[in-house]
Each structure stands twice: as structure tokens, then as C-alpha cells.
Write a protein that holds these residues in place. Sequence first.
Motif, short mmCIF file in Angstrom:
data_model
loop_
_atom_site.label_atom_id
_atom_site.label_comp_id
_atom_site.label_asym_id
_atom_site.label_seq_id
_atom_site.Cartn_x
_atom_site.Cartn_y
_atom_site.Cartn_z
N THR A 136 -4.09 -7.76 -5.16
CA THR A 136 -3.17 -8.22 -4.13
C THR A 136 -3.11 -7.21 -3.00
O THR A 136 -3.73 -6.15 -3.06
CB THR A 136 -1.76 -8.42 -4.70
OG1 THR A 136 -1.37 -7.22 -5.41
CG2 THR A 136 -1.71 -9.60 -5.66
N THR A 137 -2.36 -7.54 -1.96
CA THR A 137 -2.16 -6.62 -0.83
C THR A 137 -0.67 -6.41 -0.60
O THR A 137 -0.20 -6.39 0.54
CB THR A 137 -2.83 -7.18 0.45
OG1 THR A 137 -2.31 -8.49 0.72
CG2 THR A 137 -4.34 -7.24 0.29
N LEU A 138 0.07 -6.26 -1.69
CA LEU A 138 1.51 -6.06 -1.60
C LEU A 138 1.82 -4.74 -0.89
O LEU A 138 1.12 -3.74 -1.07
CB LEU A 138 2.14 -6.02 -2.99
CG LEU A 138 2.16 -7.32 -3.81
CD1 LEU A 138 2.56 -7.01 -5.24
CD2 LEU A 138 3.11 -8.32 -3.18
N SER A 139 2.88 -4.75 -0.10
CA SER A 139 3.41 -3.53 0.48
C SER A 139 4.73 -3.19 -0.20
O SER A 139 5.31 -4.04 -0.91
CB SER A 139 3.63 -3.69 1.98
OG SER A 139 4.68 -4.63 2.22
N VAL A 140 5.21 -1.98 0.01
CA VAL A 140 6.53 -1.61 -0.50
C VAL A 140 7.59 -2.56 0.05
O VAL A 140 8.50 -2.99 -0.67
CB VAL A 140 6.84 -0.14 -0.13
CG1 VAL A 140 8.33 0.15 -0.23
CG2 VAL A 140 6.07 0.80 -1.04
N LEU A 141 7.47 -2.94 1.32
CA LEU A 141 8.43 -3.88 1.92
C LEU A 141 8.37 -5.24 1.24
O LEU A 141 9.41 -5.86 0.99
CB LEU A 141 8.15 -4.03 3.41
CG LEU A 141 9.09 -4.98 4.19
CD1 LEU A 141 10.54 -4.53 4.06
CD2 LEU A 141 8.66 -5.06 5.66
#
Length: 280
Positions: free
Chosen positions: A226-231
Motif C-alpha cells: 500500500t501507499t499509506l501515510s501517517v495522516l
Amino acid sequence: MNELHPLLKPDTYRFIDQSNLGPGFSALQSFAMDDALSISVGERISPTTARLWVHHDTIVLGIPDARLPYIKEGIEFLRSNGYDIVVRNSGGLAVVLDKGVLNLSLIFPDSKQVNIHEGYEAMVSFIQHLFSDLTDGIEAYEITQSYCPGTYDLSINGKKFAGISQRRVKNGSAVQIYLDVSGSGAERASLLKRFYEIGKQGEDTRFTYPHIEPNVMASLNELLNTTLSVLDVSDRILMKLHELSGNLITHALDGKEIDWFHKRFDQMIKRNEKALDNLE
């Protein structure tokens, strides 16, 4: 999917997001915040609370780490790589915090009546439900060759992406988890592997330090492609909390909480000065 843990279903959640305060926000402040909130939640001044926090390029050591035979050399190595050093007041060993690592504290009341394992199991349950649309493969068991290994390590296919600790103060408990969201879990593990090699230098020690194999650690993005960010994960947490209680309040420390924070912050500073004495 396991049934949601009952501790996660209060009438109201208080939500404090400190994940975007930047590099000037110290981990010492974070641990003092959780202590102050634990007192407040334990005394029923505050409802069950969730707090998000991020610390940039910080190594959080456990008390046993500060007793490594060559700890001064180990700390010099970490600092030469650009990391600040703090010693935690909750259980566990060294962990790596950076902008790709999101920390979540869930702060529950009634710690004197609730078994300590209940807090850990509540956090495991929360994280499993938080990512249930992406995976049903999150498991909780010790990844022995990770850094800061523990019974409630969270992993997917045998690779750890999160670790949980717990701090009990008065009648409240702060269950704290770090989530490696982005970046390389193996690179973070390699840093601490080298730290222990330098800090121990092959000597026999009373305490057993971890023998880290970097390939047993990974970030969520690496594990889930995935390309999840902290936000992104912060938003997921906020939505999940609202879903669980339907009543969410957001306000900073006030009243007695501010006094408790300052007292605990002073204690954290003194604890760190004592633990790292003569290592500057």
C-alpha cells in the motif's frame, strides 16, 4: 475477525492528535502527557482517551538498554546518525521513531480492577479492526529476533510492524503502540542491531538483549503493498473511534491535567539525566 474488545466501547472518547507537531516535539513530553492523561482518566475527570503522536528521528531506550556495558559508544553511534535519545518510563527496550512511525496511546480507566493483559488485548483488537479492510492476517505473538520483542508484537506473515507497551499510573493505564506505517522496517532494525553490537561488544551481560535479524521487520506499506501515510492512518483511527462511541470530544489539557503534566515532565527529565549520567 475477532469480536471487538469491550474496553474499546466507552460512551465517549477524547481524541488528542499530536502527530503533526514537528521535530521540536520531544518524546519526553509525550510520556509525560500519557502520565497526566492516565491520572485524569483514572480519576474520571477525562473519558477514555486516544492520543496520536509522532517523533522525528528519536530512539527510545528501555532502562536495561542504558545498562549496556558500552552504552556511551552505542549512544554516540545513534547520535552520529542524527537521532535524539530518550529513556522511556514504560516497559520495553529500544525502538526507532521517525516521521513514518505513528504512535497511538489508548488510555483506559480502572487499571486496578482490569487485568494488565486486557489493555494489551484491547489494543490488538483495535488494530485488527482498524485494518480489517486491508488484511485479516494481523497476529499477536513475540517476534523474538525483532527489536523490543514482546508477547504482543503485531505481525503479518511473521514480519513485525508494531509493538505495544503499557504504563499504569494511579487508576489509569496508557497502552502505547508504535506502528511502522511507511519506510523500511529492516533499515530501522539494522540501526538497532548495530547499536546493540556496539553497546555490548560481545560481553556477557546479566540481561539478555535481542539478537536482531532485520528481515523479520517491515512497515505496513511493505507488508500490504500500500501507499499509506501517517495522516491516512490517523484519519482511519479518528473514524474508527467515532464509529465505536458515536461521541467524540477534542480538547487539550486543562486544569489539574496541566499541573500533572508539568510534574511528570520534570520527572522524565530527571529520570533521563540519571539514566544517561556521564554519557554526554
